[in-house]
Enzyme design. Structure first.
Site, PDB file in Angstrom:
ATOM      1  CG  HIS A 143      11.254 -10.019  -4.084  1.00  0.00           C
ATOM      2  ND1 HIS A 143      11.769  -9.382  -3.008  1.00  0.00           N
ATOM      3  CD2 HIS A 143      12.026  -9.364  -5.100  1.00  0.00           C
ATOM      4  CE1 HIS A 143      12.975  -8.725  -3.384  1.00  0.00           C
ATOM      5  NE2 HIS A 143      13.206  -8.774  -4.507  1.00  0.00           N
ATOM      6  CE  LYS A 148       3.394   1.714 -23.868  1.00  0.00           C
ATOM      7  NZ  LYS A 148       4.751   1.997 -24.225  1.00  0.00           N
ATOM      8  CG  LEU A 183       4.929  -2.539 -26.520  1.00  0.00           C
ATOM      9  CD1 LEU A 183       4.581  -3.440 -25.553  1.00  0.00           C
ATOM     10  CD2 LEU A 183       5.036  -1.029 -26.454  1.00  0.00           C
ATOM     11  NE  ARG A 214       0.431  -1.164 -26.079  1.00  0.00           N
ATOM     12  CZ  ARG A 214       1.030  -0.617 -26.779  1.00  0.00           C
ATOM     13  NH1 ARG A 214       1.909  -1.058 -27.820  1.00  0.00           N
ATOM     14  NH2 ARG A 214       1.139   0.568 -26.579  1.00  0.00           N
ATOM     15  CD  GLU A 222      10.840  -3.275 -28.784  1.00  0.00           C
ATOM     16  OE1 GLU A 222       9.879  -2.900 -29.090  1.00  0.00           O
ATOM     17  OE2 GLU A 222      10.959  -3.996 -27.551  1.00  0.00           O
ATOM     18  CE1 TYR A 252       5.518   1.348 -20.093  1.00  0.00           C
ATOM     19  CE2 TYR A 252       4.719   3.629 -21.004  1.00  0.00           C
ATOM     20  CZ  TYR A 252       5.650   2.674 -21.006  1.00  0.00           C
ATOM     21  OH  TYR A 252       6.866   2.634 -21.746  1.00  0.00           O
ATOM     22  NE  ARG A 278      12.133  -4.114  -1.746  1.00  0.00           N
ATOM     23  CZ  ARG A 278      13.070  -4.752  -1.709  1.00  0.00           C
ATOM     24  NH1 ARG A 278      13.171  -5.558  -0.629  1.00  0.00           N
ATOM     25  NH2 ARG A 278      13.652  -5.399  -2.818  1.00  0.00           N
TER      26      ARG A 278
HETATM   27  N1  PDD Z   1       6.932   3.601 -25.818  1.00  0.00           N
HETATM   28  N2  PDD Z   1       8.637  -0.491 -28.295  1.00  0.00           N
HETATM   29  C1  PDD Z   1       9.001  -0.103 -26.865  1.00  0.00           C
HETATM   30  C2  PDD Z   1       9.797  -0.551 -26.195  1.00  0.00           C
HETATM   31  C3  PDD Z   1       8.065   1.254 -26.586  1.00  0.00           C
HETATM   32  O1  PDD Z   1       8.359   1.540 -25.355  1.00  0.00           O
HETATM   33  C4  PDD Z   1       7.212   1.632 -27.469  1.00  0.00           C
HETATM   34  C5  PDD Z   1       6.348   3.008 -27.040  1.00  0.00           C
HETATM   35  C6  PDD Z   1       6.941   1.225 -28.724  1.00  0.00           C
HETATM   36  C7  PDD Z   1       6.100   1.767 -29.647  1.00  0.00           C
HETATM   37  O2  PDD Z   1       4.691   1.310 -29.200  1.00  0.00           O
HETATM   38  P1  PDD Z   1       3.260   2.317 -29.489  1.00  0.00           P
HETATM   39  O3  PDD Z   1       3.187   2.530 -30.919  1.00  0.00           O
HETATM   40  O4  PDD Z   1       2.179   1.467 -29.078  1.00  0.00           O
HETATM   41  O5  PDD Z   1       3.556   3.681 -28.749  1.00  0.00           O
HETATM   42  C8  PDD Z   1       7.744   0.160 -28.919  1.00  0.00           C
HETATM   43  C9  PDD Z   1       6.048   4.636 -25.478  1.00  0.00           C
HETATM   44  C10 PDD Z   1       5.666   5.706 -26.533  1.00  0.00           C
HETATM   45  C11 PDD Z   1       6.812   5.437 -24.110  1.00  0.00           C
HETATM   46  O6  PDD Z   1       6.928   4.479 -23.372  1.00  0.00           O
HETATM   47  O7  PDD Z   1       6.603   6.539 -23.896  1.00  0.00           O
END
Ligand code: PDD
Length: 283
Positions: A100, A145, A201, A50, A177, A31, A98
């Site tokens: 895996h 992501k 990320l 990305r 993070e 996503y 379903r």
């Molecule tokens: N989340 N790290 C993680 C685990 C994240 O889920 C996100 C963003 C970031 C920051 O990435 P960016 O600057 O590209 O938004 C870092 C989004 C906003 C969400 O899941 O809603």
């Protein structure tokens, strides 16, 4: 509200997800969240690059090109008259009974998206937020992501229950993070953040901050640091698409610096605000 669902722009009634969707069974998908300022998608190229990379890393072939995806997002912004807000877009591996392993008969990924008005979180941006340290129990591919966010969800909930806005993930004694953000410490004028490895990320806002540091001649170092080092930082902040640059004023109840948003953080916030599309003022 107009949604995008498998090639159609439709209202909510038009969005039917199969019980056999692999996103539903396994969180098998990827996503993006893209910010909209003044009706314009912000850093769209970077976000959709990305998305394509995340899909490739989980061996999914998206049914749309990057340009088509940007077109879908722009259409949603227009159809829903978004001024300041964001679009959410996800792609699951598709619909199949379903198992895996991937479906034996190839299926097309299910792409869904929506656009929503959402003001900038100005209170947090101005006053800062508190964070809580949480054990990072996530998998080892946090660079993807992925829709699989259970580790992030549990961490954010733990932080919320402690009266904090964000969790600060620590793995093997290193600050990684946030649960939905990247984090940065500032010591003696230098900005530190975890290197963009498989364990975090590589945020798009993180990359914007790196660029702003370069433009403002603020030293920026990608380097691991410990929670103890984090507590002795002069300033701390987090970044994400929706949170922008939000100061962190305390970690586990210990104030950072004087417990107020710091000057370098404010300098970066001002530089950030200068480069987002601003509303055209009516005469
Ligand atoms: N989340 N790290 C993680 C685990 C994240 O889920 C996100 C963003 C970031 C920051 O990435 P960016 O600057 O590209 O938004 C870092 C989004 C906003 C969400 O899941 O809603």
């Amino acid at each position: 509200m107009i949604y995008f669902m498998n090639g159609q722009f439709t209202d909510q009634e038009g969005c039917t997800i199969s019980i056999d969707d692999r996103g539903y069974y396994f969180g098998d998908g990827v996503y993006e969240v893209v910010k909209v300022y003044n009706g314009e998608l912000y850093t769209a190229e970077e976000h959709f690059n990305r998305l394509v990379e995340s899909a490739e890393k989980v061996k999914m072939v998206l049914p749309y090109s990057k340009e088509e995806l940007i077109g879908i997002a722009s259409e949603l912004v227009k159809a829903n008259q978004i001024e300041t807000g964001h679009i959410y877009i996800q792609a699951t591996r598709g619909v199949s009974p379903r198992t895996h392993q991937f479906p034996e008969i190839p299926v097309t990924p299910v792409v869904t998206a929506y656009a929503i008005n959402n003001p900038r979180p100005l209170k947090n941006i101005e006053e800062g937020v508190r964070v809580k340290i949480v054990d990072d129990v996530r998998w080892l591919r946090c660079d993807i992501k992925s829709l699989n966010l259970l580790g992030n969800v549990l961490a954010k909930q733990e932080a919320f229950e402690a009266g904090c806005a964000e969790a600060l993930f620590v793995r093997d004694g290193i600050v990684m993070e946030g649960s939905s953000s990247n984090v940065f410490g500032i010591k003696n004028g230098t900005v530190y953040t975890h290197p963009a490895t498989n364990l975090i990320l590589n945020g798009i806002t993180r990359r914007v901050v790196m660029k702003l540091c370069e433009e403002l001649a603020i030293p920026f170092v990608e380097k691991e640091f410990t929670p103890i080092e984090a507590l002795s930082m002069d300033e701390f902040f987090l970044t994400s698409t929706t949170a922008e640059i939000t100061p962190i004023v305390s970690i586990d109840g210990h104030p950072i610096g004087n417990g107020q948003p710091g000057t370098v953080t404010k300098q970066l916030q001002e530089a950030f605000a200068r480069q987002i599309p601003v509303p055209v003022k009516a005469n």
